[in-house]
Design a protein around this motif. Sequence first.
Motif, mmCIF file in Angstrom:
data_model
loop_
_atom_site.group_PDB
_atom_site.id
_atom_site.type_symbol
_atom_site.label_atom_id
_atom_site.label_comp_id
_atom_site.label_asym_id
_atom_site.label_seq_id
_atom_site.Cartn_x
_atom_site.Cartn_y
_atom_site.Cartn_z
ATOM 1 N N VAL A 154 27.981 73.046 -17.388
ATOM 2 C CA VAL A 154 26.987 71.979 -17.262
ATOM 3 C C VAL A 154 25.591 72.596 -17.188
ATOM 4 N N VAL A 155 24.665 72.073 -18.002
ATOM 5 C CA VAL A 155 23.271 72.527 -18.009
ATOM 6 C C VAL A 155 22.398 71.424 -17.423
ATOM 7 N N VAL A 156 21.522 71.796 -16.499
ATOM 8 C CA VAL A 156 20.563 70.848 -15.926
ATOM 9 C C VAL A 156 19.160 71.352 -16.245
ATOM 10 N N ILE A 157 18.400 70.576 -17.014
ATOM 11 C CA ILE A 157 16.993 70.874 -17.286
ATOM 12 C C ILE A 157 16.167 70.049 -16.302
ATOM 13 N N ASP A 158 15.394 70.709 -15.442
ATOM 14 C CA ASP A 158 14.772 69.956 -14.351
ATOM 15 C C ASP A 158 13.652 69.035 -14.816
ATOM 16 N N SER A 159 13.068 69.289 -16.004
ATOM 17 C CA SER A 159 12.026 68.393 -16.511
ATOM 18 C C SER A 159 11.921 68.511 -18.024
ATOM 19 N N LEU A 160 12.514 67.572 -18.729
ATOM 20 C CA LEU A 160 12.344 67.533 -20.176
ATOM 21 C C LEU A 160 10.914 67.137 -20.516
ATOM 22 N N SER A 161 10.290 66.349 -19.650
ATOM 23 C CA SER A 161 8.899 65.937 -19.880
ATOM 24 C C SER A 161 7.975 67.137 -19.948
ATOM 25 N N ASP A 162 8.195 68.120 -19.080
ATOM 26 C CA ASP A 162 7.335 69.301 -19.086
ATOM 27 C C ASP A 162 7.457 70.059 -20.400
ATOM 28 N N LEU A 163 8.672 70.161 -20.938
ATOM 29 C CA LEU A 163 8.848 70.795 -22.244
ATOM 30 C C LEU A 163 8.095 70.035 -23.330
ATOM 31 N N LEU A 164 8.180 68.707 -23.298
ATOM 32 C CA LEU A 164 7.547 67.886 -24.328
ATOM 33 C C LEU A 164 6.019 67.934 -24.239
ATOM 34 N N VAL A 165 5.484 68.032 -23.023
ATOM 35 C CA VAL A 165 4.036 68.058 -22.844
ATOM 36 C C VAL A 165 3.457 69.392 -23.277
ATOM 37 N N ASN A 166 4.170 70.481 -22.996
ATOM 38 C CA ASN A 166 3.618 71.821 -23.208
ATOM 39 C C ASN A 166 4.089 72.517 -24.475
ATOM 40 N N HIS A 167 4.972 71.870 -25.221
ATOM 41 C CA HIS A 167 5.480 72.479 -26.449
ATOM 42 C C HIS A 167 5.528 71.438 -27.561
ATOM 43 N N ASP A 168 5.538 71.922 -28.770
ATOM 44 C CA ASP A 168 5.591 71.044 -29.927
ATOM 45 C C ASP A 168 6.850 70.190 -29.901
ATOM 46 N N THR A 169 6.700 68.880 -30.135
ATOM 47 C CA THR A 169 7.835 67.956 -30.065
ATOM 48 C C THR A 169 8.940 68.339 -31.041
ATOM 49 N N ALA A 170 8.563 68.795 -32.222
ATOM 50 C CA ALA A 170 9.561 69.192 -33.210
ATOM 51 C C ALA A 170 10.387 70.375 -32.716
ATOM 52 N N SER A 171 9.746 71.313 -32.008
ATOM 53 C CA SER A 171 10.462 72.459 -31.459
ATOM 54 C C SER A 171 11.422 72.035 -30.360
ATOM 55 N N VAL A 172 10.975 71.109 -29.501
ATOM 56 C CA VAL A 172 11.842 70.600 -28.443
ATOM 57 C C VAL A 172 13.037 69.872 -29.038
ATOM 58 N N ARG A 173 12.783 69.086 -30.092
ATOM 59 C CA ARG A 173 13.880 68.386 -30.754
ATOM 60 C C ARG A 173 14.886 69.385 -31.337
ATOM 61 N N GLU A 174 14.385 70.435 -31.961
ATOM 62 C CA GLU A 174 15.272 71.459 -32.521
ATOM 63 C C GLU A 174 16.120 72.097 -31.418
ATOM 64 N N LEU A 175 15.479 72.400 -30.287
ATOM 65 C CA LEU A 175 16.193 72.998 -29.177
ATOM 66 C C LEU A 175 17.301 72.078 -28.674
ATOM 67 N N LEU A 176 16.993 70.783 -28.532
ATOM 68 C CA LEU A 176 17.981 69.824 -28.036
ATOM 69 C C LEU A 176 19.135 69.659 -29.015
ATOM 70 N N GLU A 177 18.839 69.702 -30.297
ATOM 71 C CA GLU A 177 19.902 69.595 -31.293
ATOM 72 C C GLU A 177 20.845 70.790 -31.210
ATOM 73 N N ILE A 178 20.265 71.986 -31.040
ATOM 74 C CA ILE A 178 21.087 73.193 -30.926
ATOM 75 C C ILE A 178 21.898 73.158 -29.634
ATOM 76 N N LEU A 179 21.233 72.810 -28.530
ATOM 77 C CA LEU A 179 21.914 72.745 -27.246
ATOM 78 C C LEU A 179 23.019 71.695 -27.273
ATOM 79 N N GLY A 180 22.716 70.534 -27.866
ATOM 80 C CA GLY A 180 23.717 69.475 -27.967
ATOM 81 C C GLY A 180 24.939 69.891 -28.755
ATOM 82 N N SER A 181 24.736 70.595 -29.858
ATOM 83 C CA SER A 181 25.870 71.018 -30.686
ATOM 84 C C SER A 181 26.765 71.993 -29.933
ATOM 85 N N GLN A 182 26.151 72.889 -29.139
ATOM 86 C CA GLN A 182 26.942 73.851 -28.376
ATOM 87 C C GLN A 182 27.672 73.192 -27.213
ATOM 88 N N ILE A 183 27.016 72.230 -26.579
ATOM 89 C CA ILE A 183 27.656 71.501 -25.477
ATOM 90 C C ILE A 183 28.838 70.697 -26.002
#
Length: 261
Positions: A154-183
């Motif tokens: 189980v992975v817990v990200i304490d703030s997805l909002s912080d990732l979205l505010v401080n990083h490019d949305t497309a990069s965050v989306r890519e990360l979530l897609e990769i993480l989702g596929s592995q989960i």
Amino acid sequence: MIRNITSQERIRRIRTGMGGLDEKLGGGIPAGSTVLLISNQEGPVRLFSQQIAYLIGNEGHRIHNFTIVRGPAYIREEMMVYEWDTSEMEQGRQWSFIDAYSPRVQALLQGGQGQPSMGFLGPGMMAPGSRALGSDLFVTLRRDILSQLDEGDVVVIDSLSDLLVNHDTASVRELLEILGSQIHAKNGLVFMPILSDIHDQKTVATISHLSDVVVEFEIESEHLEGKLRFWKMRRSILRPMLLPFSITDRGVVAETFGRVI
């Protein structure tokens, strides 16, 4: 209430440890799911993330707690208020902190840009049970989470909002897609809190689209009472489930499972 499309035996689920909630969900959250937790207030959704991770850890699953807005020591203190002690799980390597907060603050203190290389970390600076992030947030996330995932983790990200505010949305989306596929492949879970008031509707809708389970915290009073609304649930018939909840000295307590927590 959300009902299963197929029999419970054919759908692998992860128990949350919240008895009444597990019953409502047909035995738990479908394994291999990314779970988006939406709220307009930080407190309840942050508390729920810590609480459900602790309970799932006690159910025997390994927890990877990725910390962005606070350091591991701070989070341990928050959890100990409710007597959720992770020390034994950390010692047994069942609970680990991936610390993205402390290195960033250390870099700022030394006049850096907030994302230091591993060289900024002196001896003894990492808390026990913690792993520090390198200069590239996403590369390190892939290395320190994806490469470490095992069956049922189980992975817990304490703030997805912080990732979205401080990083490019497309990069965050890519990360979530990769993480989702592995989960999905490892039959685990990811919990991702997001503060709806920080983002526009398009961003929230995009992340909801990428998520397998979407739970909204509807705060209805100054006493931190409201409803948990399940808008989306993987492998289930689309029938939104609504559960009243309140914040007590035992954490988040919902009407249907308050006797268990």
